[in-house]
Design a protein around this motif. Structure first.
Motif, PDB file in Angstrom:
ATOM      1  N   ARG A 273      16.952 -41.022  14.469  1.00  0.00           N
ATOM      2  CA  ARG A 273      16.051 -39.891  14.196  1.00  0.00           C
ATOM      3  C   ARG A 273      14.745 -39.978  14.982  1.00  0.00           C
ATOM      4  O   ARG A 273      13.926 -39.057  14.934  1.00  0.00           O
ATOM      5  N   LEU A 274      14.521 -41.052  15.694  1.00  0.00           N
ATOM      6  CA  LEU A 274      13.237 -41.297  16.345  1.00  0.00           C
ATOM      7  C   LEU A 274      12.871 -40.199  17.341  1.00  0.00           C
ATOM      8  O   LEU A 274      13.684 -39.780  18.162  1.00  0.00           O
ATOM      9  N   LYS A 275      11.614 -39.724  17.249  1.00  0.00           N
ATOM     10  CA  LYS A 275      11.074 -38.775  18.227  1.00  0.00           C
ATOM     11  C   LYS A 275       9.899 -39.377  18.989  1.00  0.00           C
ATOM     12  O   LYS A 275       9.754 -39.153  20.184  1.00  0.00           O
ATOM     13  N   LEU A 276       9.026 -40.125  18.288  1.00  0.00           N
ATOM     14  CA  LEU A 276       7.870 -40.719  18.961  1.00  0.00           C
ATOM     15  C   LEU A 276       7.595 -42.097  18.382  1.00  0.00           C
ATOM     16  O   LEU A 276       7.461 -42.261  17.168  1.00  0.00           O
ATOM     17  N   PHE A 277       7.520 -43.078  19.275  1.00  0.00           N
ATOM     18  CA  PHE A 277       7.188 -44.452  18.901  1.00  0.00           C
ATOM     19  C   PHE A 277       5.980 -44.890  19.714  1.00  0.00           C
ATOM     20  O   PHE A 277       5.959 -44.759  20.939  1.00  0.00           O
ATOM     21  N   CYS A 278       4.960 -45.403  19.020  1.00  0.00           N
ATOM     22  CA  CYS A 278       3.761 -45.910  19.694  1.00  0.00           C
ATOM     23  C   CYS A 278       3.426 -47.268  19.108  1.00  0.00           C
ATOM     24  O   CYS A 278       3.296 -47.406  17.889  1.00  0.00           O
ATOM     25  N   ALA A 279       3.265 -48.264  19.964  1.00  0.00           N
ATOM     26  CA  ALA A 279       2.871 -49.592  19.509  1.00  0.00           C
ATOM     27  C   ALA A 279       1.761 -50.103  20.421  1.00  0.00           C
ATOM     28  O   ALA A 279       1.972 -50.294  21.625  1.00  0.00           O
ATOM     29  N   ARG A 280       0.574 -50.305  19.837  1.00  0.00           N
ATOM     30  CA  ARG A 280      -0.549 -50.830  20.632  1.00  0.00           C
ATOM     31  C   ARG A 280      -0.624 -52.338  20.425  1.00  0.00           C
ATOM     32  O   ARG A 280      -0.994 -52.817  19.360  1.00  0.00           O
TER      33      ARG A 280
ATOM     34  N   ALA B 183       8.860 -41.547  23.938  1.00  0.00           N
ATOM     35  CA  ALA B 183       8.897 -40.147  23.500  1.00  0.00           C
ATOM     36  C   ALA B 183      10.281 -39.585  23.774  1.00  0.00           C
ATOM     37  O   ALA B 183      10.735 -39.558  24.921  1.00  0.00           O
ATOM     38  N   VAL B 184      10.944 -39.143  22.735  1.00  0.00           N
ATOM     39  CA  VAL B 184      12.344 -38.699  22.831  1.00  0.00           C
ATOM     40  C   VAL B 184      12.391 -37.183  22.987  1.00  0.00           C
ATOM     41  O   VAL B 184      11.723 -36.445  22.259  1.00  0.00           O
ATOM     42  N   TRP B 185      13.186 -36.737  23.936  1.00  0.00           N
ATOM     43  CA  TRP B 185      13.324 -35.309  24.219  1.00  0.00           C
ATOM     44  C   TRP B 185      14.600 -34.768  23.561  1.00  0.00           C
ATOM     45  O   TRP B 185      15.541 -35.521  23.354  1.00  0.00           O
TER      46      TRP B 185
END
Length: 330
Positions: A250-257, A320-322
């Motif tokens: 289901r992932l659309k946006l993953f951000c890891a700082r 970022a998943v399209w």
């Protein structure tokens, strides 16, 4: 309650922030408000505040409708006005500028529970979101016990006191929340989450040093945001391979700082499936987060779904998943 508090004309009772104080004027006015209590379908009730000494109730499309204050700090020189709330007489005053009622309590958690129960009953509406700190943590369970539908969003905000292990486990594992969890606080230095993450649409953790790659591989979310993460480039490579093999579908946006992203280490062993792209533009996720994808690599999953993987200047890895979707899950 003396109606001098109500400095507005009759048609304004159709706005929620004015209906609440009007409901205290008399039993008749309370009954009238309950007959007019139909809530527009796009309105949601928010409960909380960054700290319990600034707790409030508000609707999504208007200002605060009712708040709590500490009775020890109200001036004795002010004329006393009272309303009946939570089975007791409660001192109140109207905010000087915004025209909402402040209720004063010796125990502000008791007050927050009471004003929540009052407004939900007045408008026959469930609470959608709670924002809690250490002192108001019990509001999550109070709301979920009172209503049949689970909360949509839980926000924990407290930089002064670290939540206990039990409190962290409750937020991550046990509390009924259908859509979004945000944790804006430190965690105990030795905190570890040993369970699988439950399905949650949006997860935001401001201090995620405790999140391991094993934790990450169990997350089932649409948007995942991890700040101050301790994940290595090798960990992020494992997660990207996990997504490419069908994990986190289901992932659309993953951000890891993490502060130390190396895009080539993240893409190690995957460059044959990577296409360099420039100026992808802005990417907006379903929960309103936006990222500018100025430089990165497109990678394609076996089912044809493409994601842009990029390293940003602040040491953040973005996946970022399209296709991009602006559908709001809230």
């Amino acid at each position: 309650m003396n109606c001098k508090f109500l400095h507005f004309i009759c048609f304004q009772i159709y706005f929620f922030q004015f209906r609440v104080p009007l409901s205290f004027c008399s039993q008749k006015s309370h009954s009238v408000i309950k007959t007019l209590r139909k809530v527009p379908h796009d309105e949601r009730l928010l409960v909380g505040g960054p700290y319990i000494n600034s707790s409030f109730l508000s609707f999504t499309n208007c200002d605060c409708v009712l708040s709590t204050g500490n009775s020890a700090y109200i001036s004795s020189s002010e004329k006393e006005e009272y309303v009946k709330l939570g089975g007791q007489k409660v001192r109140v005053k109207m905010h000087r500028l915004v025209e909402y009622l402040i209720t004063y309590w010796e125990d502000k958690l008791t007050g927050l529970k009471a004003i929540t129960d009052y407004v939900t009953d007045l408008f026959n509406i469930d609470v959608s979101e709670v924002r809690v700190c250490k002192d108001s943590f019990k509001m999550i369970e109070h709301v979920n016990i009172k209503q049949k539908t689970p909360l949509e969003k839980v926000v924990y905000v407290d930089w002064n006191v670290v939540p206990s292990e039990d409190e962290m486990n409750y937020i991550l594992r046990d509390c009924r929340c259908s859509s979004q969890i945000c944790i804006n606080s430190e965690a105990l230095p030795d905190f570890r989450f040993s369970n699988n993450f439950r399905r949650i649409d949006c997860l935001e953790i401001s201090n995620s040093k405790w999140v391991t790659i094993d934790n990450l591989l169990t997350m089932d979310g649409i948007d995942i945001h991890l700040n101050n993460a301790s994940l290595t480039n090798s960990d992020l490579n494992v997660f990207l391979r996990h997504w490419l093999s069908g994990g986190s579908p289901r992932l659309k946006l993953f951000c890891a700082r993490t502060g130390s992203v190396d895009i080539f280490q993240v893409l190690a062993g995957l460059l044959d499936n990577a296409v360099l792209v420039e100026d992808r533009g802005d990417y907006t996720c379903p929960f309103g987060y936006s990222r500018t994808l100025s430089f990165g690599y497109d990678v394609k999953r076996g089912d044809g779904v493409t994601a842009t993987v990029c390293e940003q200047m602040n040491g953040t890895l973005v996946i970022a998943v399209w296709p991009e979707t602006t559908y709001n899950y809230n």
